[in-house]
Scaffold this motif. Structure first.
Motif, short mmCIF file in Angstrom:
data_model
loop_
_atom_site.label_atom_id
_atom_site.label_comp_id
_atom_site.label_asym_id
_atom_site.label_seq_id
_atom_site.Cartn_x
_atom_site.Cartn_y
_atom_site.Cartn_z
N GLU A 245 -16.19 -2.57 -2.18
CA GLU A 245 -14.98 -2.73 -2.80
C GLU A 245 -15.03 -3.70 -4.10
O GLU A 245 -14.13 -4.17 -4.47
CB GLU A 245 -14.01 -3.39 -2.05
CG GLU A 245 -13.74 -2.48 -0.67
CD GLU A 245 -13.02 -1.02 -1.30
OE1 GLU A 245 -12.22 -0.95 -2.04
OE2 GLU A 245 -13.48 0.04 -0.81
N HIS B 248 -8.70 2.26 -5.97
CA HIS B 248 -9.22 3.61 -6.07
C HIS B 248 -8.86 4.02 -7.42
O HIS B 248 -9.67 4.65 -8.12
CB HIS B 248 -9.00 4.18 -4.94
CG HIS B 248 -9.81 3.82 -3.69
ND1 HIS B 248 -9.82 4.14 -2.61
CD2 HIS B 248 -10.85 2.81 -3.56
CE1 HIS B 248 -10.41 3.67 -1.49
NE2 HIS B 248 -11.14 2.87 -2.16
N LYS C 84 -6.69 -1.04 -1.15
CA LYS C 84 -7.47 0.13 -1.57
C LYS C 84 -6.77 1.40 -2.45
O LYS C 84 -7.46 1.69 -3.19
CB LYS C 84 -7.83 0.75 -0.14
CG LYS C 84 -8.83 0.07 0.68
CD LYS C 84 -9.42 0.64 1.89
CE LYS C 84 -10.47 -0.14 2.56
NZ LYS C 84 -10.92 0.59 3.71
N GLU D 74 0.84 -1.23 -0.13
CA GLU D 74 -0.12 0.00 0.02
C GLU D 74 0.98 1.27 0.09
O GLU D 74 0.72 2.22 0.77
CB GLU D 74 -0.93 -0.03 1.17
CG GLU D 74 -2.11 -1.07 1.21
CD GLU D 74 -3.12 -0.80 0.47
OE1 GLU D 74 -3.08 0.32 -0.21
OE2 GLU D 74 -4.09 -1.51 0.56
N GLY E 190 -11.52 -5.22 -5.32
CA GLY E 190 -10.17 -4.47 -4.56
C GLY E 190 -9.65 -5.10 -3.44
O GLY E 190 -10.28 -5.57 -2.42
#
Length: 1204
Positions: free
Chosen positions: A676, A698, A694, A584, A691
């Motif tokens: 998601e 997105h 995230k 992430e 997803g």
């Protein structure tokens, strides 16, 4: 040096990191400062468990052997710490190896005397019912004793922080002896500074809480700590350390019992525990099993194996401190991977524990694992692992199972030996190699097909193991012996992964700090730092400069999940790209040179995209990466796919498909996001993108939504239908066809400017979400939107060939020139021009109503389509020619054109009949209807007015044939489809004319008895609410990306007044909504066909789902529920009251039979139908009473019959 090693690092290696704070408080920071530690000092510091003290002292003895001899300390630890424990004088008659014991009288507060056997050792003061008992009645940690005092008459008291225990010895001398020994235990040195609030030594418990012990009235506070289980009366006693007993788990066994119960069995007693919930029961059992494993563990072997650094991480997923091994494969792995190795069977993987199977681990086997090591073993087993298939410590059990089977059973990732496939050469190479010490080569030969029992050619040395022993190669002998019966897969794996050529690239880039959130603002040049970047062997590193040898940071290619190329001038540096990692994090790089950026993007993409998705690299992508997707028929589990977004096309490579597929985002029927999950619906196929992370998900959602919208001002950049027509054009034409063809002066009148601008902006923002409805939009506003769209479109409808259209002058060749120019247009322009001219042709055919003939339309649309100032006469002439010669220029099928004009005529007549101001209907349509079966003698030709209902048609057919109708006969009009072999009963209020218009060549209307109606009415009368659920067999036309499902699958369905929902099974929470508007038909005996309409237009594709029941009764119940819900939720208003008759299949009118309760329920359901009540009231003026007011069943029946 070892003596300079930090204490935290040393304790972590011993897996005793919980004592780091303890050593820090004692001022011990390095290993050298711990050299003088003794067992007593460790205990006073707070190392409460003897096993932990042993491990610490053994490690100190190995790393820092002292002149004092640590061995003595270890022996004393094993013997109960005799030097530190209180030793009674020789004259005392009670003495034992394990401590000090004696018989005492314990004096409770009520004055009664209880005879107990008391035992004192270094850790606890305990008392038992008798000296033969194993489990105590009370356990008092010596660390919690604050005072001991004589109280006379052979008595003494032991004082803890919250309680006083009174004992009486058999003599004064015994009492004095005990007092003296106990006082030695409670010296000032025993309490260390900063002692915790809890005085319990088990502060690092695995699990604690209340458990019911069968046989007791109250629950006990139970603690699993290390290799023991402690029982306390309550949580307060636990905090003070005053327990009941402790259970050594080295003799324990956990057994599952019924419901929430489980047994802890020892040779001396069975403890029957009951947990509060099933989930807690599983947690308790797991913790106790771990405690047993800890009690039986021996870290000696594990520490020796871990001496090889590569063995300190799992060979499969990388988890630290693995405790299991496959002794025949030469790899060490973690507990979670060990479970999957066991499932392979001992013929493939012989799983052993490093801690519990001590006898297995001979010196030769330990030395073999040190020579091989996970790193060298994986150079063979995992030489060709695709980045997308590699495991991580957080991988799921399913991913581990799939990977371990592929790695060891199938040999998918192994490094194939050059002699692979040549059995004779492999055997010869094995016989030669076992004479050396190269065990890694032997492993590669054996698991590529060499026979460990092959003949060596030497009579005295018949096998490779004997040959190795003769040459003194003990490790070779050990390895060959372990693999004597191992199964080896020698076939070349058909999908063997060949790694991409090593990509190497380097150069200067400008980089910002990594981020954990999306970039929403422009980054200026000042926010970038110049870095020397190097891509080599699957590793991307960036350095302060090209002179530095140590990187500032880096990424492994398998950690990259997405690569994004930003549009030029997005940030301070004109050309930039983004890298998203699975941790992430977002990394932004920039440069001013477009070639430099293209080379970096190309190199990075080649390094992390797997082989089966290489086709994606051929696209000029703006975003490429890994996502998870779900199949509509299996929403419970997701799979990995590789996605590439290029312009308005999403290219997809799925792990179980061959080749690349693509989705035109501008032609989607639906694009929606649910939590998601991103749902993409095309004609006949649906894709669910999930997803996993995230941050990059997105970004994918925003990019796909942007690409699915209008990307520019040309026709090809608009949102398109499946026929390559802009959505705005098709929806405007449909609306005008239905509601505006009779509007006088259509396309010449002006609309309201503000409404036109707002509607045009809504179409440009997202045409797919705009639906034109009568009453909300005016015809003139919609016509002006269409004209303004063509006037403003970039390059125009005729593109760059517009001047050629205007210069066509030769009368004799005009048509052929138009055809040639039409065929040279781009695909979208051709489809749009054909659709528009078709529409204008239809408009002028009704010029007597709208006053828009050929000339008038040409005047309006000539300047609009050619985007001229209105002074060019040729523009109008071209449009007039296109409309007048529409059939010839566009090669139109005249039969289809006639059918289209007939449909428009029917629509106009239908609207005229529904509108009272237009007068009565004229020119009724004549339709052929059959009675009971399709044959010439059963034909009836009937005039179908626009307002005729199915009930009226049925009555007319029956009256013509003078058919007598019995009391319980239910006659109904059916729509029959011979092609689909289905039939659909029309509701008695349903208009017939629209049905006639929609009939295909293989369809017809049939009036016959509805034999299932009575059973359906009885079933509906018994239902309180109109819902149904259950298992059905399900199949749809096409599934994910157009793949056919092939057969029916069992699925769980729930039907209510709003939707039909599909579930994988009863327990799954994820659903698929199958319909909003549906058409339900019956086929065969037990099948129901469900057509799902995604829009209100009849021209859209309707995917078909097939539902199959087990019995005809079940099918009848589902069908009845479908129809009942549709009638109640979609009932139409009629221009005149429809006749009611019990002969018709009206769901609300129910002939009542059965007992009184059934009749009351039926009447209640009957009265609850607002449509039936209102119609009957209007016809007969009858009012209904509540069902409870009727006294007898005959009253109910008579009343309802009278109403009917």
């Amino acid at each position: 040096k070892a003596d300079a090693q930090p204490v935290p690092e040393w304790l972590c290696g011993l897996r005793l990191e919980q004592y780091c704070h303890t050593f820090s408080e004692a001022g011990l920071k390095t290993l050298w400062e711990c050299r003088e530690l003794t067992a007593a000092q460790l205990e006073r510091m707070g190392v409460a468990l003897p096993g932990h003290r042993k491990r610490i002292l053994r490690s100190l003895q190995k790393l820092l052997p002292s002149e004092r001899g640590m061995e003595g300390e270890m022996e004393r630890e094993g013997e109960g710490w005799e030097e530190d424990r209180p030793v009674p004088r020789e004259r005392t008659k009670f003495r034992a190896v394990q401590g000090t014991m004696c018989t005492f009288y314990i004096l409770p507060s009520d004055g009664a005397v209880v005879h107990r056997w008391v035992k004192l050792d270094a850790d606890y003061l305990r008392y038992f019912d008798s000296e033969k008992d194993v489990y105590s009645k009370r356990i008092i940690p010596t660390s919690s004793i604050t005072g001991v005092a004589n109280v006379g008459d052979q008595k003494f008291e032991v004082v803890t922080h919250n309680r006083i225990f009174l004992f009486r010895a058999e003599s004064d001398s015994e009492r004095n002896e005990w007092v003296s020994v106990l006082q030695d235990f409670i010296g000032p040195a025993r309490m260390r500074p900063g002692h915790e609030l809890t005085l319990n030594p088990c502060v690092t418990s695995e699990i604690k809480g209340y458990l019911e012990l069968r046989g007791l009235r109250s629950k006990l506070y139970t603690v699993v700590c290390g290799d023991k289980v402690f029982l306390y009366k309550n949580a307060e006693d636990y905090k003070m350390g005053i327990g009941i007993t402790s259970i050594d788990m080295n003799v324990g066994n956990v057994k599952d019992m019924d419901k929430r119960a489980f047994d802890l069995t020892t040779p001396y007693r069975t403890f029957n525990f009951v947990a509060e919930t099933d989930q807690l029961k599983e947690q308790w059992m797991e913790a106790m099993r771990d405690s047993i494993a800890e009690a039986l563990s021996n870290y000696e072997v594990a520490e020796k194996i871990w001496a090889e650094p590569a063995n300190q991480k799992c060979a499969d997923c990388g988890t630290t401190k693995p405790e299991w091994a496959a002794i025949n494969l030469g790899v060490v792995f973690c507990k979670r991977c060990a479970g999957e190795h066991r499932s392979l069977g001992p013929s493939i993987s012989k799983v052993r524990s490093l801690k519990m199977d001590k006898k297995v681990w001979t010196d030769n086997l330990i030395q073999l694992f040190l020579v091989l090591g996970n790193e060298r073993a994986n150079q063979f087993w995992a030489a060709n692992v695709p980045p997308s298939e590699a495991l991580s410590p957080t991988s799921s059990s399913e991913e581990r199972r799939r990977y371990i089977i592929a790695k060891y059973r199938e040999g998918k990732y192994r490094r194939y030996h050059p002699l692979f496939g040549n059995q004779g050469e492999l055997d010869n190479a094995l016989c030669i190699n076992v004479q050396s010490s190269d065990v890694c080569e032997t492993l590669a030969l054996v698991f590529c097909g060499a026979d460990v029992n092959c003949e060596t050619g030497v009579p005295d040395l018949p096998s490779p193991s004997v040959l190795a022993a003769f040459h003194g190669q003990n490790l070779q002998v050990e390895f060959l012996t372990l693999n004597r019966n191992t199964e080896t897969k020698v076939a070349m794996h058909p999908e063997h992964y060949i790694p991409l050529p090593s990509i190497t690239h380097n150069g200067f880039l400008f980089k910002t700090a990594s981020m954990a959130r999306p970039i929403t603002e422009r980054k200026n040049k000042e926010e970038f730092s110049r870095r020397w970047c190097v891509l080599n062997d699957g590793q991307f590193n960036y350095y302060e400069s090209d002179k530095n040898a140590t990187p500032n940071g880096g990424l492994k290619m398998r950690e990259i999940v997405c690569l994004v190329v930003n549009p030029p001038e997005t940030h301070g540096y004109d050309h930039s790209f983004e890298i998203y990692s699975d941790a992430e994090r977002l990394y932004l790089f920039g440069t001013d040179n477009p070639e430099t950026m293209r080379e970096w993007v190309k190199s990075i993409a080649k390094s992390f995209i797997p082989a089966y998705a290489e086709e994606l690299l051929q696209q000029d992508f703006e975003r490429i990466g890994r996502l998870r997707y779900k199949d509509p028929l299996n929403l419970e589990s997701s799979r990995v796919g590789w996605f590439c977004l290029a312009a308005s096309t999403l290219h997809v490579c799925l792990e179980d498909s061959h080749g690349q597929d693509s989705i035109d985002l501008q032609k989607l029927l639906e694009l929606s996001r649910d939590s998601e999950v991103l749902v993409l619906v095309e004609r006949g196929r649906t894709l669910y993108i999930e997803g996993e992370r995230k941050l990059d998900f997105h970004g994918w959602v925003a990019a796909i939504q942007r690409a699915a919208g209008s990307s520019g001002d040309t026709l090809s950049q608009q949102q398109l239908t499946e026929g390559d027509i802009p959505v705005i054009v098709e929806r405007c034409i449909h609306y005008i066809t239905q509601y505006g063809l009779t509007s006088e002066g259509i396309y010449r009148k002006s609309g309201v400017n503000s409404k036109i601008a707002a509607l045009l902006e809504a179409f440009r923002r997202d045409a797919r979400s705009v639906w034109l409805k009568e009453g909300e939009q005016q015809v003139d506003d919609v016509t002006n939107v269409l004209k303004r769209f063509f006037r403003d479109i970039e390059e125009g409808l005729f593109s760059q060939e517009a001047p050629s259209w205007l210069t066509v002058t030769d009368e004799s060749k005009r048509i052929s020139q138009y055809q040639h120019l039409f065929n040279s247009l781009p695909r979208v322009n051709k489809a749009t021009l054909r659709t528009l001219v078709n529409h204008l042709y239809c408009v002028q055919r009704f010029a007597e109503l709208n006053q828009m003939n050929l000339h008038n339309l040409a005047i309006v649309f000539g300047p609009t389509l050619f985007q001229t100032d209105g002074k060019d006469y040729n523009a109008g002439r071209v449009v007039e020619d296109l409309i007048q010669h529409y059939v010839i220029i566009f090669h139109v099928n005249q039969h289809q054109l006639k059918r289209q004009l007939d449909e428009i005529t029917y629509i106009i007549k239908l609207r005229d009949n529904l509108n009272p101001k237009t007068g009565p209907a004229s020119g009724d349509f004549i339709c052929t209807v059959y009675l009971e079966e399709k044959k010439e003698t059963a034909e009836q030709h009937v005039k179908i007015p626009a307002t005729m209902t199915a009930a009226e048609l049925t009555f007319e057919i029956l009256d013509r044939r003078k058919m007598s109708v019995k009391e319980k006969d239910y006659w109904c009009c059916f729509e029959i489809s011979e092609k689909e072999e289905t039939e659909r009963p029309l509701h008695y209020q349903e208009r017939v004319l629209p049905i006639v218009h929609s009939l295909g060549v293989d369809s017809h209307l049939l009036v016959k008895k509805h034999y299932n109606m009575e059973a359906m009415l009885v079933y509906l009368a018994s239902k309180v609410d109109m819902t149904k659920h259950g298992m059905l067999k399900f199949k749809e036309e096409r599934s994910l990306l157009g793949l056919t499902t092939g057969s029916f699958n069992d699925r769980y369905f729930m039907l209510n007044h709003t939707s039909l929902r599909l579930y994988k099974d009863v327990r799954v929470s994820a659903t698929v909504v199958l319909f909003g508007r549906v058409c339900v038909c019956v086929g065969g005996w037990v099948c129901v066909w469900v057509w799902v309409c995604f829009s209100s237009s009849l021209f859209y594709h309707c995917p078909c789902r097939y539902l199959c029941c087990d019995t005809q009764t079940e099918m009848r119940e589902w069908f009845a529920t479908f129809l009942s819900i549709q009638v109640r939720s979609n009932s139409r208003a009629t221009s005149r009251s429809a006749p009611l008759d019990t002969r018709m299949g009206n769901v609300s009118l129910i002939p009542l039979r059965g007992n009184e309760n059934e009749m009351r329920n039926s009447v209640a359901a009957f009265i609850a139908d607002p449509l039936a009540v209102s119609l009957i009231k209007s016809l007969l003026g009858v009012s209904f009473k509540p069902a409870s007011t009727y006294k007898r069943s005959t009253d109910v029946e008579n009343r309802v019959r009278k109403v009917a």
